[in-house]
Design an enzyme around this catalytic site. Sequence first.
Site, PDB file in Angstrom:
ATOM      1  N   ASN A   1      -1.010   3.951  -7.756  1.00 42.71           N
ATOM      2  CA  ASN A   1       0.098   4.849  -7.400  1.00 42.71           C
ATOM      3  C   ASN A   1       1.317   4.516  -8.252  1.00 42.71           C
ATOM      4  OD1 ASN A   1       1.735   2.770  -5.971  1.00 42.71           O
ATOM      5  ND2 ASN A   1      -0.079   2.725  -4.674  1.00 42.71           N
TER       6      ASN A   1
ATOM      7  N   LYS B   1       4.952   4.099  12.982  1.00 44.47           N
ATOM      8  CA  LYS B   1       4.340   3.062  12.138  1.00 44.47           C
ATOM      9  C   LYS B   1       4.833   1.678  12.537  1.00 44.47           C
ATOM     10  CE  LYS B   1       3.263   5.504   8.000  1.00 44.47           C
ATOM     11  NZ  LYS B   1       3.634   5.935   6.673  1.00 44.47           N
TER      12      LYS B   1
ATOM     13  N   LYS C   1     -19.075   0.882 -17.402  1.00 44.27           N
ATOM     14  CA  LYS C   1     -18.200   2.037 -17.599  1.00 44.27           C
ATOM     15  C   LYS C   1     -18.977   3.327 -17.283  1.00 44.27           C
ATOM     16  CE  LYS C   1     -15.223   4.131 -21.037  1.00 44.27           C
ATOM     17  NZ  LYS C   1     -15.833   5.025 -21.998  1.00 44.27           N
TER      18      LYS C   1
ATOM     19  N   LYS D   1       2.098  -1.061  13.807  1.00 47.54           N
ATOM     20  CA  LYS D   1       1.818  -2.234  12.972  1.00 47.54           C
ATOM     21  C   LYS D   1       2.422  -3.519  13.540  1.00 47.54           C
ATOM     22  CE  LYS D   1       1.417   0.671   8.889  1.00 47.54           C
ATOM     23  NZ  LYS D   1       0.827   0.562   7.570  1.00 47.54           N
TER      24      LYS D   1
HETATM   25  N1  CTP Z   1       0.673  -1.317   4.278  1.00 48.22           N
HETATM   26  C1  CTP Z   1      -0.149  -2.422   4.241  1.00 48.22           C
HETATM   27  N2  CTP Z   1      -1.483  -2.277   4.014  1.00 48.22           N
HETATM   28  C2  CTP Z   1      -2.013  -1.052   3.826  1.00 48.22           C
HETATM   29  C3  CTP Z   1      -1.196   0.089   3.865  1.00 48.22           C
HETATM   30  C4  CTP Z   1       0.153  -0.090   4.097  1.00 48.22           C
HETATM   31  O1  CTP Z   1       0.333  -3.536   4.402  1.00 48.22           O
HETATM   32  N3  CTP Z   1      -3.313  -0.935   3.601  1.00 48.22           N
HETATM   33  C5  CTP Z   1       2.105  -1.505   4.579  1.00 48.22           C
HETATM   34  C6  CTP Z   1       3.025  -1.128   3.464  1.00 48.22           C
HETATM   35  O2  CTP Z   1       3.325  -2.230   2.635  1.00 48.22           O
HETATM   36  C7  CTP Z   1       4.251  -0.635   4.217  1.00 48.22           C
HETATM   37  C8  CTP Z   1       3.676  -0.046   5.481  1.00 48.22           C
HETATM   38  O3  CTP Z   1       2.405  -0.661   5.637  1.00 48.22           O
HETATM   39  O4  CTP Z   1       5.089  -1.693   4.587  1.00 48.22           O
HETATM   40  C9  CTP Z   1       3.565   1.455   5.515  1.00 48.22           C
HETATM   41  O5  CTP Z   1       2.745   1.939   4.525  1.00 48.22           O
HETATM   42  P1  CTP Z   1       2.395   3.506   4.379  1.00 48.22           P
HETATM   43  O6  CTP Z   1       1.445   3.673   3.257  1.00 48.22           O
HETATM   44  O7  CTP Z   1       3.636   4.302   4.355  1.00 48.22           O
HETATM   45  O8  CTP Z   1       1.691   3.745   5.741  1.00 48.22           O
HETATM   46  P2  CTP Z   1       0.199   3.972   6.115  1.00 48.22           P
HETATM   47  O9  CTP Z   1      -0.057   3.090   7.274  1.00 48.22           O
HETATM   48  O10 CTP Z   1      -0.680   3.816   4.941  1.00 48.22           O
HETATM   49  O11 CTP Z   1       0.241   5.464   6.626  1.00 48.22           O
HETATM   50  P3  CTP Z   1       0.048   6.860   5.862  1.00 48.22           P
HETATM   51  O12 CTP Z   1      -0.368   6.567   4.449  1.00 48.22           O
HETATM   52  O13 CTP Z   1      -0.988   7.532   6.670  1.00 48.22           O
HETATM   53  O14 CTP Z   1       1.385   7.540   5.951  1.00 48.22           O
END
Ligand code: CTP
Length: 406
Positions: A208, A336, A287, A340
Amino acid sequence: MWEGKKVVVGVTGSIAAFKACELVSRLTQAGAEVHVVLTRAATNLVAPATFRELSRHPVCVDLFAELAGRPVAHVSLAEAADVVVVAPATANVLGKVAAGVADDFLTTTIIATRAPVLFAPAMNVRMWQNPVVQANVERLKGVGYHFVGPATGWLACGETGEGRLAPVEEILTAAGRLLKAADLAGRRVLITAGPTREPLDPVRFISNRSSGRMGYALAEAARRRGAEVELVSGPVALAPPPGVRVTQVETAGEMRQATLELAAAADAVVLAAAVADYRPAEPAPHKLKRTADEAVVRLVANPDIAREVGSARRPGQVLVGFAAETEDLLRNAEAKRRAKGLDLIVANLVGMAGSGFDAETNSVIILGPEGPVAELEQRPKSEVAERIWDAVVERWTGGENLGRAT
Ligand code: CTP
């Protein structure tokens, strides 16, 4: 915050010198002990008597004049200072300090002090943009001097551009931040930063746009405020901040392992990494060849590192996550935060200029269990980082909420 603090305000010969009167007045009113040091050129713009009245202390100009009966005044002032603020700072004073020249009271004080020094430059736009001046600024920053501004706008010379003294309010905020320099001393903090890469085959990956800037700014700020800093970083193009221990990782799996190991001993964990939510189920050992018009890759979910850190939390630990959202910011972010098990979540509206991925600035709302604790709009990531640490420190000092994310 300013009560009893010794602040040296250096004033140099820029037309903005009159604005230093307000700065000195505000600091004095806030309880600081302010010592004003003028260069000879500055005395042509504002009379020393003005600063003497505003600060209620003698004003220093001459290197060899005695201050309150002490013979080596520049050294004693340099030693006593909690912070030195040079506002306005001309190209001349920046050049002198960058070259190590100490030929008057102010430059001698700056060079002799161990206190943080903040420059607020003010000059004509072309002088500011001159490569020699810019090189001096870089050199000064490189050895730990701090800067605020200059701002952009109308300049006294009649031109418009970069070169205006930063607003007094911003100078006060920046100087106040330097005073707090050691509020993370004795704390161990862990930060995750950057993107992850999930291999499709030995040469291709899914990733990303995360640049890692937010996480690196957090690491740098924490180090400067005295913390012992561990940074778990995905692949980014940034140099590791000095004094920070960096563990380089590529995949979410590697990031998870490093983070869980280090989180156990951390007083605060800030999860700023943009972890890939999915990875290719079976990365090809060789590959991949172009064999058909269509290709389908099966993805499987990656572990949620934040959630695992949240469920393994120990009392007193403060956990901070980020929520990158394109809509319904606060509701999604709060959901979230709870899901979490985090104390704070930095809600980040992405998908617009000046905020989020791969941008210099960020627009965020920091949310705690009691609701928003700070809101910052299009602020440099370094400033957002400082505010996040402020919020973490508030959680530690707030006492009763410790270790109880709700
Ligand atoms: N994060 C993490 N591990 C993952 C995904 C996310 O530790 N596999 C952490 C990120 O570092 C951030 C937070 O969770 O602090 C939110 O990440 P985000 O990608 O916005 O949330 P998701 O839980 O992935 O939700 P979505 O993509 O469905 O919005």
